[in-house]
Write a protein that holds these residues in place. Structure first.
Motif, PDB file in Angstrom:
ATOM      1  N   SER B 156       0.812  -1.220   0.000  1.00  0.00           N
ATOM      2  CA  SER B 156       0.000   0.000   0.000  1.00  0.00           C
ATOM      3  C   SER B 156       0.839   1.260   0.000  1.00  0.00           C
ATOM      4  O   SER B 156       0.316   2.359  -0.151  1.00  0.00           O
ATOM      5  N   ASN B 157       2.135   1.100   0.204  1.00  0.00           N
ATOM      6  CA  ASN B 157       3.012   2.260   0.207  1.00  0.00           C
ATOM      7  C   ASN B 157       3.440   2.583  -1.224  1.00  0.00           C
ATOM      8  O   ASN B 157       4.011   1.747  -1.909  1.00  0.00           O
ATOM      9  N   PRO B 158       3.144   3.809  -1.692  1.00  0.00           N
ATOM     10  CA  PRO B 158       3.450   4.145  -3.096  1.00  0.00           C
ATOM     11  C   PRO B 158       4.930   3.986  -3.442  1.00  0.00           C
ATOM     12  O   PRO B 158       5.270   3.776  -4.609  1.00  0.00           O
ATOM     13  N   ALA B 161       5.293  -0.271  -3.442  1.00  0.00           N
ATOM     14  CA  ALA B 161       4.312  -1.164  -4.075  1.00  0.00           C
ATOM     15  C   ALA B 161       4.840  -1.767  -5.373  1.00  0.00           C
ATOM     16  O   ALA B 161       4.802  -2.991  -5.569  1.00  0.00           O
ATOM     17  N   THR B 241      -2.439  -5.584  -6.090  1.00  0.00           N
ATOM     18  CA  THR B 241      -2.679  -4.160  -5.841  1.00  0.00           C
ATOM     19  C   THR B 241      -3.763  -3.585  -6.738  1.00  0.00           C
ATOM     20  O   THR B 241      -4.249  -2.490  -6.485  1.00  0.00           O
ATOM     21  N   GLY B 244      -2.997  -0.073  -7.797  1.00  0.00           N
ATOM     22  CA  GLY B 244      -2.840   0.995  -6.806  1.00  0.00           C
ATOM     23  C   GLY B 244      -1.548   0.881  -6.026  1.00  0.00           C
ATOM     24  O   GLY B 244      -0.763  -0.011  -6.275  1.00  0.00           O
ATOM     25  N   PRO B 245      -1.280   1.729  -5.063  1.00  0.00           N
ATOM     26  CA  PRO B 245      -2.088   2.927  -4.762  1.00  0.00           C
ATOM     27  C   PRO B 245      -1.952   3.988  -5.859  1.00  0.00           C
ATOM     28  O   PRO B 245      -0.872   4.163  -6.406  1.00  0.00           O
ATOM     29  N   GLY B 246      -3.065   4.667  -6.127  1.00  0.00           N
ATOM     30  CA  GLY B 246      -3.103   5.574  -7.273  1.00  0.00           C
ATOM     31  C   GLY B 246      -2.928   4.746  -8.530  1.00  0.00           C
ATOM     32  O   GLY B 246      -3.627   3.758  -8.720  1.00  0.00           O
ATOM     33  N   THR B 248       0.338   3.749  -9.280  1.00  0.00           N
ATOM     34  CA  THR B 248       1.770   3.468  -9.161  1.00  0.00           C
ATOM     35  C   THR B 248       2.152   2.071  -9.635  1.00  0.00           C
ATOM     36  O   THR B 248       3.296   1.845  -9.995  1.00  0.00           O
TER      37      THR B 248
END
Lengths: 294, 298
Positions: B156-158, B161, B241, B244-246, B248
Motif C-alpha cells: 500500500s506504500n506508493p 508497491a 494491488t 494501486g495505490p493511485g 503506481t
C-alpha cells in the motif's frame, strides 16, 4: 605437530585438484544454490506450516511453528467452503478438452504445412504463428461481447475455445519441428500399401510423434489448468468455475480465518504439484524443442 | 493420377480446425476492438461513434497509459539486468555441481521451477500474505534481524508497491529463466568446450570468450520473451494491488480491464486493447530486427 598442510595451506602451492580451494569453491557453490532453493521454497513452506495451525497462531512471533496437533479441520473446511471438488471437476473437463483439441488441431496443421503440397502452406503457417504475438488480455473485452452475443458466456466453451487458440501457435511449432525429423519415406510407403492420407497421418506418423504429443499435452495442460484471467472474465457463476476460484472465494468473506485460506491455497496447488513431480522432464523438453528454436 | 499429398479436400480438413480457432478467438476480437475502440460506449445500451478520439486521448492525454508502459519498462529492466543474469549464473553453477553429484543437481532444478507451475492465483495471494504489515513473513524477518524500524505496508506504500509487485513476478518467473538458459547451455556441444580447454582457455576465460558468445541466440530469445511478457503482465497486479495505490503499479492489461469493467468505459478499454496489440507486435518485430546477428553454425 602443526604444519601447513593440516592448516589447509597446501592448496596455494600444491596441485589445484585436491586442495582446500576447490573444496571451498564447492561449499560456496552449494551454499548459493541452497540459499536460492530456500528463497524459492520458503514462502510455500510457510504456507504449508500455517495451513496446519490455528488462525491466531499467525500473529505470534515465530517464523515457523510445529503444528501440534496439526489442524486438519482447516483442510476439511477449505474443501467444503472453497467448493474444491466441483471446481476441480470443472478444471478437469475444461483442461482435458483443451489438451485434446489443441493436440489434434496443431498436429493436423503441422502435418498439412510440413507434408502436404499446397500453395498457401507457408502463408497459413505464418498466419497461425502471428498469433504468438497477440496478448491474451487484448482479446478479453471484445471476446466478452462476442461470447455474450452468441450466448456462450458462462459455459465451458467460452474457455475451451480461446485456450485452444492461444496454445495453438506454440504447439504447432513443436509439432513442425518434430515432423522434420520423421522421414517422409514412412508415409509414402504406407500410401503405396493402400493407406489413405488420413490413415498414414494418424496410424503411421502420429505414433512416432508421441514425444512431441506428450510435450504439447503437458505444456497445454499447465497453461490451461492455471489460467485465471479469462475464466474470471467469461464465467459469472459457480457452474463452470475452475479451481483457482476456490482461493478467490476466501478473499473478503473469511478475512479472519487465515488458516482455512492457507489450507485452500495448498489444496489448489496440490494437483499441479503432483503432475509436475511425475512429468517435469517433459516441461524441460518442451522448452528445448519449442521456444529455443523459434 | 491421384496425388494424395496435394488432395485439396484433405488439406482443407486438416487446416480448418486450427484456422477456425485462431480466427474466432484471436483475429475477430482484434478487429472488434478496432471497431469498439472508435465508440463512446459503456458496454451496454447506446453506442456513439466518435472516430479516433479515444486513440488520440490515450496517446496524448492519458498519463496512466504512459505510467503503465513505464512500469512495464521497470519490470523489464529488473528482469533483464537482475533475474536473467542470475539465472544464467545459477545454470553455470548447476552444471559445475553436476560433476559432483547428478542427483542433487536435478533436485535443485526441480525446486527452482516449483513456483512457476503453481497457479498465479495461489502464488500472488501467498505473497500478499507475506507482505502483510501485521503478520507478514517479510516484516517478521526485518524484526528478527533488528531492522524492525523498516516495517511497512509494502503493497500500500506508493514507494514500495511497484518493487513488491516486481519481486513477486521475478520470483515466479525465475524457474522459466533457469529452464531457458539451462537448455541453451546443455545444447552447446561438449567438443567445443574441450577444444577451448586444450587451447588454453580456462575458468573465467572459457565463459567470457567461448560459452557466452555461443549463448547469444539463447540470451537473445530469452530476453525478447522476457520483455514481451513484462508488457503482458496482468494477473499478479490484478490479484495484489489492482494498479494501486493511485496508478503506481498500473500495467496496460490491468488498466484496460479496469476501464471497461469498473469505470464503464468499454470503448476506451477497447482502444487501449488495440494499442496494446500494436505495442506487442511492434515490440517483437523491432527487438528481433535489432538483435539479429549471426554467430555461425555449431
Amino acid at each position: 605437530m602443526v604444519n601447513g598442510a593440516s592448516l589447509g595451506l597446501k592448496a596455494w602451492n600444491g596441485p589445484r585438484r585436491t586442495g582446500t580451494w576447490p573444496r571451498l569453491k564447492r561449499y560456496l557453490l552449494y551454499t548459493v544454490l541452497t540459499l536460492l532453493a530456500m528463497g524459492q521454497l520458503f514462502p510455500l513452506i510457510w504456507l504449508l506450516d500455517y495451513s496446519l495451525l490455528k488462525s491466531g497462531d499467525l500473529f505470534g512471533t515465530e517464523f515457523l511453528k510445529l503444528p501440534n496437533p496439526p489442524q486438519w479441520s482447516n483442510y476439511l473446511k477449505a474443501w467444503t467452503d472453497g467448493l474444491i471438488l466441483p471446481y476441480f471437476i470443472n478444471s478437469v473437463i475444461i483442461t482435458g478438452s483443451t489438451v485434446i483439441l489443441t493436440v489434434l488441431a496443431a498436429f493436423m496443421l503441422a502435418f498439412a504445412c510440413s507434408r502436404m503440397q499446397w500453395k498457401l502452406s507457408k502463408a497459413v503457417y505464418g498466419f497461425v504463428m502471428l498469433g504468438m504475438m497477440i496478448p491474451i488480455h487484448a482479446t478479453l473485452l471484445p471476446n466478452f461481447q462476442l461470447f455474450a452475443r452468441l450466448g456462450m458466456l458462462d459455459t465451458y466453451w467460452s474457455l475451451i475455445i480461446p485456450y485452444v487458440a492461444f496454445n495453438l501457435p506454440f504447439s504447432t511449432l513443436v509439432f513442425t519441428g518434430f515432423l522434420q525429423t520423421v522421414p517422409r519415406a514412412l508415409e509414402e510407403s504406407a500410401l503405396i500399401d493402400g493407406c489413405t492420407i488420413w490413415g498414414a497421418m494418424f496410424r503411421i506418423v502420429a505414433p512416432i510423434t508421441k514425444p512431441a504429443i506428450v510435450t504439447v499435452s503437458v505444456m497445454t495442460f499447465v497453461s490451461a489448468w492455471n489460467e485465471f484471467i479469462m475464466a474470471n472474465t467469461y464465467l459469472s457463476s459457480d457452474r463452470c468455475r475452475t479451481l483457482p476460484f476456490s482461493v478467490i472465494k476466501f478473499i473478503g468473506y473469511y478475512t479472519a480465518d487465515y488458516a482455512t485460506q492457507f489450507a485452500c491455497m495448498m489444496l489448489v496447488a496440490l494437483p499441479i504439484l503432483v503432475v509436475y513431480a511425475f512429468l517435469n522432464r517433459y516441461i524441460t523438453e518442451g522448452v528445448t524443442m519449442g521456444a529455443l528454436r523459434g | 493420377m491421384y496425388k494424395p499429398f496435394s488432395d485439396g479436400k484433405a488439406i482443407a480438413l486438416m487446416v480448418l480446425p486450427a484456422v477456425a480457432f485462431v480466427l474466432f478467438a484471436m483475429v475477430a476480437p482484434v478487429f472488434l476492438s478496432v471497431y469498439y475502440g472508435m465508440t463512446d460506449w459503456s458496454g451496454m445500451g447506446a453506442m456513439e461513434y466518435i472516430g479516433p478520439a479515444n486513440f488520440r486521448e490515450i496517446l496524448f492525454k492519458d498519463a496512466t497509459f504512459w505510467r503503465s508502459l513505464l512500469n512495464a519498462l521497470w519490470l523489464a529492466i529488473v528482469t533483464i539486468f537482475f533475474q536473467n543474469p542470475l539465472a544464467l549464473l545459477v545454470c553455470i553453477m548447476l552444471l559445475h555441481s553436476k560433476k559432483n553429484s547428478e542427483k542433487s543437481e536435478r533436485v535443485f532444478r526441480t525446486i527452482y521451477f516449483i513456483p512457476a507451475v503453481i497457479s498465479v492465483v495461489v502464488t500472488t495471494r501467498l505473497w500478499v500474505h507475506v507482505f502483510n504489515p501485521t503478520y507478514g513473513l517479510l516484516n517478521r524477518f526485518l524484526s528478527l534481524i533488528g531492522l524492525g524500524a523498516f516495517k511497512i505496508d509494502w503493497l500500500s506504500n506508493p514507494r514500495t508497491a511497484l518493487w513488491s509487485v516486481i519481486l513477486i513476478v521475478i520470483w515466479q518467473g525465475f524457474g522459466w529463466a533457469i529452464l531457458f538458459y539451462y537448455a541453451g547451455l546443455v545444447n552447446i556441444p561438449k567438443e567445443l568446450q574441450e577444444a577451448a580447454r586444450i587451447d588454453g582457455a580456462s575458468g573465467l576465460k572459457l565463459y567470457t570468450k567461448v560459452i557466452l558468445p555461443l549463448m547469444t541466440p539463447v540470451i537473445r530469445s530469452t530476453v525478447i520473451i522476457a520483455l514481451i511478457s513484462c508488457l503482458k503482465q496482468m494477473e499478479t497486479v490484478y490479484l495484489s494491488t489492482n494498479g494501486g495505490p493511485g496508478d503506481t503499479t498500473q500495467f496496460l492489461a490491468n488498466y484496460l480491464y479496469l476501464k471497461a469493467f469498473v469505470y464503464g468505459q468499454y470503448g476506451y478499454g477497447c482502444a487501449l486493447s488495440v494499442i496494446f496489440v500494436v505495442v506487442c507486435v511492434a515490440g517483437t518485430v523491432l527487438l528481433n530486427a535489432l538483435t539479429q546477428r549471426d554467430v555461425g553454425e555449431f
